[in-house]
Design a protein around this motif. Sequence first.
Motif, short mmCIF file in Angstrom:
data_model
loop_
_atom_site.label_atom_id
_atom_site.label_comp_id
_atom_site.label_asym_id
_atom_site.label_seq_id
_atom_site.Cartn_x
_atom_site.Cartn_y
_atom_site.Cartn_z
N SER A 203 1.33 7.23 -6.49
CA SER A 203 0.22 8.21 -6.55
C SER A 203 0.85 9.52 -6.56
O SER A 203 0.50 10.55 -7.01
CB SER A 203 -0.84 7.78 -5.57
N ALA B 107 1.03 -1.41 0.03
CA ALA B 107 0.01 -0.01 -0.09
C ALA B 107 0.64 1.31 -0.16
O ALA B 107 0.56 2.24 -0.51
CB ALA B 107 -1.05 -0.15 1.20
N ASN B 108 2.02 1.42 0.82
CA ASN B 108 2.85 2.55 0.70
C ASN B 108 3.48 2.60 -0.71
O ASN B 108 3.68 3.92 -1.12
CB ASN B 108 3.92 2.23 1.85
N ALA B 109 3.79 1.69 -1.30
CA ALA B 109 4.57 1.70 -2.81
C ALA B 109 3.18 2.39 -3.48
O ALA B 109 3.46 3.17 -4.54
CB ALA B 109 4.95 0.38 -3.39
N SER B 110 2.07 1.84 -3.65
CA SER B 110 1.19 2.45 -4.12
C SER B 110 1.01 3.82 -3.90
O SER B 110 0.57 4.59 -4.82
CB SER B 110 -0.35 1.59 -4.00
N GLY B 111 0.69 4.21 -2.78
CA GLY B 111 0.83 5.59 -2.28
C GLY B 111 1.74 6.46 -2.87
O GLY B 111 1.76 7.64 -3.11
N ASN B 112 3.17 5.90 -2.77
CA ASN B 112 4.23 6.56 -3.27
C ASN B 112 4.19 6.76 -4.78
O ASN B 112 4.42 7.87 -5.35
CB ASN B 112 5.51 5.94 -2.97
#
Length: 72
Positions: A9, A2-7
């Motif tokens: 984004s 989820a952190n990678a996805s947020g990054n």
Amino acid sequence: MANASGNMSAVRETMDVLLEISRLLNTGLDMETLSICVRLCEQGINPEALSSVIKELRRASDTLKASESTAS
């Protein structure tokens, strides 16, 4: 994950903002070229030197186009 996805984004949003600024300043840079410039700056390339190179390449391209059109 989820952190990678947020990054990703956040990176995309940042690039969108940079592209909008680029358009407002009439730089003529597309998203791909702007991304390359950002990566080069992140790797330590002097932004002013990069700007000078881009301007010189555009001048050379314009000169070539002009000489090709007069030769035709």
